[in-house]
Design a protein around this motif. Structure first.
Motif, PDB file in Angstrom:
ATOM      1  N   LEU A 140      70.706  12.676  61.353  1.00 25.76           N
ATOM      2  CA  LEU A 140      70.628  13.970  62.037  1.00 25.76           C
ATOM      3  C   LEU A 140      71.817  14.156  62.978  1.00 25.76           C
ATOM      4  O   LEU A 140      72.424  15.221  63.016  1.00 25.76           O
ATOM      5  N   TYR A 141      72.175  13.089  63.701  1.00 22.21           N
ATOM      6  CA  TYR A 141      73.230  13.255  64.692  1.00 22.21           C
ATOM      7  C   TYR A 141      74.603  13.477  64.059  1.00 22.21           C
ATOM      8  O   TYR A 141      75.414  14.234  64.572  1.00 22.21           O
ATOM      9  N   THR A 142      74.833  12.874  62.881  1.00 23.88           N
ATOM     10  CA  THR A 142      76.131  13.132  62.239  1.00 23.88           C
ATOM     11  C   THR A 142      76.167  14.554  61.657  1.00 23.88           C
ATOM     12  O   THR A 142      77.210  15.198  61.644  1.00 23.88           O
ATOM     13  N   TRP A 143      74.998  15.023  61.243  1.00 28.30           N
ATOM     14  CA  TRP A 143      74.907  16.415  60.750  1.00 28.30           C
ATOM     15  C   TRP A 143      75.200  17.388  61.903  1.00 28.30           C
ATOM     16  O   TRP A 143      75.936  18.359  61.742  1.00 28.30           O
ATOM     17  N   LEU A 144      74.639  17.075  63.061  1.00 24.95           N
ATOM     18  CA  LEU A 144      74.877  17.921  64.240  1.00 24.95           C
ATOM     19  C   LEU A 144      76.345  17.868  64.660  1.00 24.95           C
ATOM     20  O   LEU A 144      76.950  18.894  64.981  1.00 24.95           O
ATOM     21  N   TYR A 145      76.901  16.671  64.616  1.00 25.42           N
ATOM     22  CA  TYR A 145      78.327  16.520  64.951  1.00 25.42           C
ATOM     23  C   TYR A 145      79.198  17.317  63.980  1.00 25.42           C
ATOM     24  O   TYR A 145      80.213  17.876  64.364  1.00 25.42           O
ATOM     25  N   ARG A 146      78.769  17.322  62.720  1.00 27.04           N
ATOM     26  CA  ARG A 146      79.567  18.048  61.718  1.00 27.04           C
ATOM     27  C   ARG A 146      79.574  19.541  62.035  1.00 27.04           C
ATOM     28  O   ARG A 146      80.612  20.193  61.994  1.00 27.04           O
ATOM     29  N   ILE A 147      78.406  20.063  62.375  1.00 28.45           N
ATOM     30  CA  ILE A 147      78.327  21.488  62.711  1.00 28.45           C
ATOM     31  C   ILE A 147      79.144  21.771  63.970  1.00 28.45           C
ATOM     32  O   ILE A 147      79.919  22.735  64.020  1.00 28.45           O
ATOM     33  N   ALA A 148      78.994  20.906  64.967  1.00 24.13           N
ATOM     34  CA  ALA A 148      79.742  21.095  66.220  1.00 24.13           C
ATOM     35  C   ALA A 148      81.249  21.038  65.953  1.00 24.13           C
ATOM     36  O   ALA A 148      82.018  21.850  66.498  1.00 24.13           O
ATOM     37  N   THR A 149      81.652  20.110  65.108  1.00 25.32           N
ATOM     38  CA  THR A 149      83.080  19.966  64.784  1.00 25.32           C
ATOM     39  C   THR A 149      83.592  21.221  64.072  1.00 25.32           C
ATOM     40  O   THR A 149      84.654  21.750  64.415  1.00 25.32           O
ATOM     41  N   ASN A 150      82.826  21.697  63.107  1.00 25.15           N
ATOM     42  CA  ASN A 150      83.242  22.909  62.379  1.00 25.15           C
ATOM     43  C   ASN A 150      83.332  24.112  63.311  1.00 25.15           C
ATOM     44  O   ASN A 150      84.271  24.901  63.234  1.00 25.15           O
ATOM     45  N   GLU A 151      82.332  24.233  64.182  1.00 19.31           N
ATOM     46  CA  GLU A 151      82.351  25.353  65.138  1.00 19.31           C
ATOM     47  C   GLU A 151      83.559  25.253  66.064  1.00 19.31           C
ATOM     48  O   GLU A 151      84.191  26.254  66.396  1.00 19.31           O
ATOM     49  N   THR A 152      83.854  24.033  66.482  1.00 19.83           N
ATOM     50  CA  THR A 152      84.986  23.812  67.389  1.00 19.83           C
ATOM     51  C   THR A 152      86.305  24.179  66.710  1.00 19.83           C
ATOM     52  O   THR A 152      87.135  24.878  67.296  1.00 19.83           O
ATOM     53  N   ILE A 153      86.453  23.714  65.479  1.00 21.04           N
ATOM     54  CA  ILE A 153      87.705  24.006  64.751  1.00 21.04           C
ATOM     55  C   ILE A 153      87.843  25.508  64.522  1.00 21.04           C
ATOM     56  O   ILE A 153      88.920  26.080  64.703  1.00 21.04           O
ATOM     57  N   THR A 154      86.728  26.154  64.156  1.00 18.68           N
ATOM     58  CA  THR A 154      86.756  27.610  63.964  1.00 18.68           C
ATOM     59  C   THR A 154      87.187  28.297  65.264  1.00 18.68           C
ATOM     60  O   THR A 154      88.023  29.208  65.252  1.00 18.68           O
ATOM     61  N   TYR A 155      86.618  27.845  66.358  1.00 18.54           N
ATOM     62  CA  TYR A 155      86.936  28.441  67.666  1.00 18.54           C
ATOM     63  C   TYR A 155      88.419  28.228  68.024  1.00 18.54           C
ATOM     64  O   TYR A 155      89.100  29.168  68.444  1.00 18.54           O
ATOM     65  N   ILE A 156      88.894  27.010  67.815  1.00 17.80           N
ATOM     66  CA  ILE A 156      90.296  26.705  68.142  1.00 17.80           C
ATOM     67  C   ILE A 156      91.232  27.554  67.276  1.00 17.80           C
ATOM     68  O   ILE A 156      92.209  28.109  67.766  1.00 17.80           O
ATOM     69  N   ASN A 157      90.905  27.675  65.997  1.00 22.12           N
ATOM     70  CA  ASN A 157      91.751  28.484  65.109  1.00 22.12           C
ATOM     71  C   ASN A 157      91.773  29.947  65.535  1.00 22.12           C
ATOM     72  O   ASN A 157      92.811  30.611  65.480  1.00 22.12           O
ATOM     73  N   LYS A 158      90.602  30.451  65.967  1.00 24.46           N
ATOM     74  CA  LYS A 158      90.544  31.837  66.461  1.00 24.46           C
ATOM     75  C   LYS A 158      91.436  32.008  67.686  1.00 24.46           C
ATOM     76  O   LYS A 158      92.165  32.986  67.805  1.00 24.46           O
ATOM     77  N   GLN A 159      91.346  31.027  68.576  1.00 24.37           N
ATOM     78  CA  GLN A 159      92.156  31.090  69.797  1.00 24.37           C
ATOM     79  C   GLN A 159      93.644  31.075  69.454  1.00 24.37           C
ATOM     80  O   GLN A 159      94.420  31.807  70.047  1.00 24.37           O
ATOM     81  N   LYS A 160      93.987  30.236  68.475  1.00 25.17           N
ATOM     82  CA  LYS A 160      95.395  30.144  68.058  1.00 25.17           C
ATOM     83  C   LYS A 160      95.876  31.479  67.505  1.00 25.17           C
ATOM     84  O   LYS A 160      96.988  31.922  67.781  1.00 25.17           O
ATOM     85  N   ARG A 161      95.009  32.117  66.700  1.00 22.00           N
ATOM     86  CA  ARG A 161      95.381  33.414  66.119  1.00 22.00           C
ATOM     87  C   ARG A 161      95.564  34.450  67.217  1.00 22.00           C
ATOM     88  O   ARG A 161      96.491  35.250  67.194  1.00 22.00           O
ATOM     89  N   LYS A 162      94.658  34.417  68.207  1.00 22.33           N
ATOM     90  CA  LYS A 162      94.762  35.370  69.316  1.00 22.33           C
ATOM     91  C   LYS A 162      96.054  35.158  70.082  1.00 22.33           C
ATOM     92  O   LYS A 162      96.727  36.106  70.473  1.00 22.33           O
ATOM     93  N   MET A 163      96.404  33.887  70.278  1.00 21.20           N
ATOM     94  CA  MET A 163      97.629  33.593  71.022  1.00 21.20           C
ATOM     95  C   MET A 163      98.860  33.999  70.218  1.00 21.20           C
ATOM     96  O   MET A 163      99.814  34.511  70.756  1.00 21.20           O
ATOM     97  N   ALA A 164      98.761  33.797  68.890  1.00 22.82           N
ATOM     98  CA  ALA A 164      99.894  34.165  68.032  1.00 22.82           C
ATOM     99  C   ALA A 164     100.120  35.665  68.043  1.00 22.82           C
ATOM    100  O   ALA A 164     101.261  36.137  67.955  1.00 22.82           O
TER     101      ALA A 164
END
Lengths: 186, 168
Positions: A76-100
């Motif tokens: 369960l915890y690795t599944w949760l980490y996977r979702i958190a990681t995906n959400e984080t990467i999505t968020y970082i990519n959005k921020q990068k696009r906004k900055m670009a």
């Protein structure tokens, strides 16, 4: 608490979350168990508390929506980490696009950002380590954080990132070497 | 892998990094983790996809999808309304079942209804329903004086200057 008890409790928790009966209580239990771990995992990647809070909320909302699809193929915890990681990467990519596109502008190095952050009170050594980690590519950063800060096994990290253990070991070694070099030269 | 093994691994790979403490210097607002679940539940409550209906905050939160409940409630209201209507109809001796309810309405009621809802009627329906057996202009004297008088009273005031010039 031994491993079998833990996994039994985990199974019970998942069953409650999936059944819909007392799902609210089970969800609160899930939050209690994992919110801090996931928060720090996210915070290390996004740096600022407000961003980490947003991503953590998005993560648990996604968990809530998708728990019925969790089949127990991974922990369960690795599944949760996977979702958190995906959400984080999505968020970082959005921020990068906004900055670009100039919508959001964040000035300065990671060191300057940390010094200006009201929720950071680390010393120079801690700032230097964060600056060193910031030089890594995203995947190496994730691998390093999970191994160095969360003491996760390569097997668990491989479940989170869905990559081979061998590849992760190589990533971690590269990351550590780069950080060591940065610390020595700055 | 145990923490000791991790530490050894790190010391071998990067002795300088191995010397650093793992504390990061990050902080969170006071009580953040205590309040996080309530904050999240509140957000989920506002989001229709993840709505959690708080029945008793200290005890229980029942997860519902209120949009479905709203649909169910709307259907229930419609069904109850229809049943009530049928009941009223059956239970009302003033309107026998074998009698056309429209026959109970007076001509003036129907005229008033049509005038108020004229836009709801298709032209074709109005034309088809028109009684053409009699001339609607019967009894009206269309002499010049009457026409001039009608134009003075009903049309001239509605014309602007340009239209009036065209008309003249």
């Amino acid at each position: 608490m031994n491993t079998s008890t833990q996994s039994m409790k985990e199974r019970e928790l998942i069953a409650l979350l999936q059944s819909g009966k007392n799902q609210d209580l089970a969800f609160r239990e899930l939050l209690n168990q994992f919110q801090e771990k996931l928060y720090w995992h996210i915070r290390r990647m996004v740096i600022h508390h407000e961003d980490a809070n947003d991503v953590l909320q998005n993560t648990f909302i996604k968990v809530f929506r998708n728990i019925k699809h969790f089949k127990g193929d991974s922990k369960l915890y690795t599944w949760l980490y996977r979702i958190a990681t995906n959400e984080t990467i999505t968020y970082i990519n959005k921020q990068k696009r906004k900055m670009a596109t100039g919508i959001d502008q964040e000035d300065g190095s990671i060191a300057a950002q940390l010094k200006a952050d009201s929720y950071f009170d680390g010393d120079e050594a801690q700032i230097k380590l964060k600056a060193a980690i910031d030089t890594l590519p995203e995947k190496q950063k994730l691998v390093f954080n999970m191994r160095y800060y969360d003491d996760m096994t390569y097997l668990d990290i491989s479940e989170v990132l869905e990559t081979s253990v061998g590849g992760l070991k190589a990533s971690y070694h590269h990351a550590v070497k780069k950080i060591e070099h940065f610390i020595k030269t700055h | 892998m145990k923490e000791k093994d991790l530490h050894n691994e790190l010391n071998k790979l990067a002795p300088e990094l191995g010397k650093l403490p793992k504390e990061e210097g990050f902080r969170v607002p006071e009580g953040y983790f205590d309040q996080f679940s309530d904050q999240l539940m509140e957000r989920m409550h506002q989001d229709s996809d993840t709505d959690i209906y708080v029945e008793n905050t200290s005890e229980k939160i029942v997860q519902l999808r209120p949009s479905r409940w709203r649909y169910a409630a709307a259907i229930a209201i419609l069904v109850l309304g229809a049943l009530w209507g049928v009941n009223q109809y059956i239970g009302n001796p003033a309107i026998p079942l074998n009698q056309d309810p429209l026959a109970m309405l007076s001509a003036s009621d129907i005229d008033q209804y049509i005038s108020s809802n004229i836009d709801d009627f298709e032209d074709e329906l109005l034309i088809n329903e028109q009684d053409v057996s009699s001339n609607p202009f019967d009894g009206i004297d269309f002499n010049n004086e009457a026409i001039d008088s009608y134009i003075d009273e009903n049309i001239l005031d509605d014309l602007d200057e340009n239209s009036l010039n065209e008309f003249l």
